[in-house]
Design an enzyme around this catalytic site. Structure first.
Site, short mmCIF file in Angstrom:
data_model
loop_
_atom_site.label_atom_id
_atom_site.label_comp_id
_atom_site.label_asym_id
_atom_site.label_seq_id
_atom_site.Cartn_x
_atom_site.Cartn_y
_atom_site.Cartn_z
N HIS A 85 16.23 45.86 20.69
CA HIS A 85 16.45 46.46 22.02
C HIS A 85 16.23 47.96 22.05
O HIS A 85 16.31 48.58 23.11
CB HIS A 85 17.90 46.23 22.47
CG HIS A 85 18.25 44.80 22.60
ND1 HIS A 85 19.13 44.16 21.77
CD2 HIS A 85 17.81 43.87 23.46
CE1 HIS A 85 19.23 42.90 22.12
NE2 HIS A 85 18.44 42.70 23.14
N GLU A 137 19.99 48.14 25.55
CA GLU A 137 18.57 48.44 25.85
C GLU A 137 18.50 49.57 26.89
O GLU A 137 17.68 50.49 26.77
CB GLU A 137 17.85 47.20 26.39
CG GLU A 137 16.38 47.49 26.66
CD GLU A 137 15.67 46.36 27.41
OE1 GLU A 137 15.97 45.18 27.16
OE2 GLU A 137 14.81 46.68 28.24
#
Ligand code: F3S
Length: 293
Positions: A85, A137
């Site tokens: 991520h 993320e």
């Protein structure tokens, strides 16, 4: 006996497979391997890696402590693998300053977003990220923007949103953001007359997995969604399936499956899995369901 069918796209996506493979390759070097954050959002995968001696650095403090720890002669060299991520730029900087070897397993689709926001913010645009503000993320994407960035998650937030005076916006999305929501928010911004550049950064793997899950859930009497509790893409698959099939179950492991809560006569059991769910677990659930339904 009920038919058991696996959705066309289910389980590890390209980026997650690549990240997990990277860690396995690094383990072979004999160095001490850490991942920055869990490499993927699946506790099973993380436990398996732990069994191979891979440590998880949960935050910046742990990274700093690792560097400042007195390391005696003959201690293994350290490698830190960046999760799929991605992480904010300052984490790379910190590793470099401290001379830590860093192997970057950020998914290339996430890396692309980092490059976009870095460039556009440097050119003076104000970045708007459509996604979950608490997701790593999104935290990573934010960490590549020069200056402040805003994160919006819902259409309501988009209606109320006021960009900083006179700034041109650059709108990107978390890779797992729902495409319809993305479209609505872009429309809202257009109606409000905002001057913006929109880049659709939603990952296809997510869309394909969601469409395959929806199609299967429409036909299925029982739908099983396998994935980590903290995985946002698995949670979204669950919501989509639940919208189509009343008996939708969310499993992290086989222990979460309660057959007694399901109807007795079933023709079709559908199975799908989030992007960080290992194949081994999907097969285990599939076999169990085949025997027990
Ligand atoms: Fe990458 Fe898409 Fe997977 S962004 S990590 S391939 S869901």
């Amino acid at each position: 006996m009920a038919e058991v069918r696996l959705a066309d796209c289910a389980g590890f996506c390209f980026g997650v497979k690549r990240a997990v493979d990277t860690v396995h390759e690094q383990v072979k070097t004999g160095k001490k391997i850490y991942t920055y954050g869990p490499i993927v959002h699946n506790d099973e995968v993380v436990r398996e890696l732990e069994a191979l001696g891979v440590g998880v650095l949960e935050n910046e403090k742990e990274l700093t402590d690792l560097v400042s720890k007195d390391r005696g002669e003959g201690e293994k060299e350290i490698v830190v693998v960046i999760r799929a991520h991605g992480v904010p730029k300052r984490i790379y900087d910190r590793m470099e300053q401290n001379g830590l070897e860093c192997v970057d397993a950020t998914c290339p689709f996430v890396k692309r977003i980092h490059r976009i926001v870095e460039k556009e913010s440097l050119e003076g645009k104000h970045i708007v990220i459509l996604g979950n503000p608490g997701h790593p993320e999104v935290e990573g994407i934010r960490g590549w923007c020069h200056g402040a960035a805003d994160v919006l998650e819902t259409e309501e937030e988009a209606f109320e949103y006021m960009p900083p005076g006179g700034k041109t916006l650059c709108v990107v999305a978390q890779t797992t953001f729902n495409y319809n929501k993305f479209k609505h928010i872009v429309e809202i911004f257009q109606k409000k007359g905002y001057n913006d550049t929109v880049v659709n950064t939603i990952c296809n793997a997510t869309k394909e997995r969601q469409e395959a899950a929806r199609a299967l859930a429409r036909e299925a009497d029982v739908m099983i969604v396998i994935g980590g509790k903290h995985s946002s893409n698995t949670r979204k698959l669950y919501d989509i399936c639940k919208g189509e099939c009343e008996y939708t179950c969310f499993l992290e492991t086989l222990d979460d499956l309660h057959l007694e809560e399901l109807p007795k006569s079933i023709r079709l059991v559908g199975i799908t899995a989030g992007a960080s769910t290992p194949n081994k677990l999907i097969e285990e659930v599939q076999n169990y369901v085949r025997i027990n339904f």
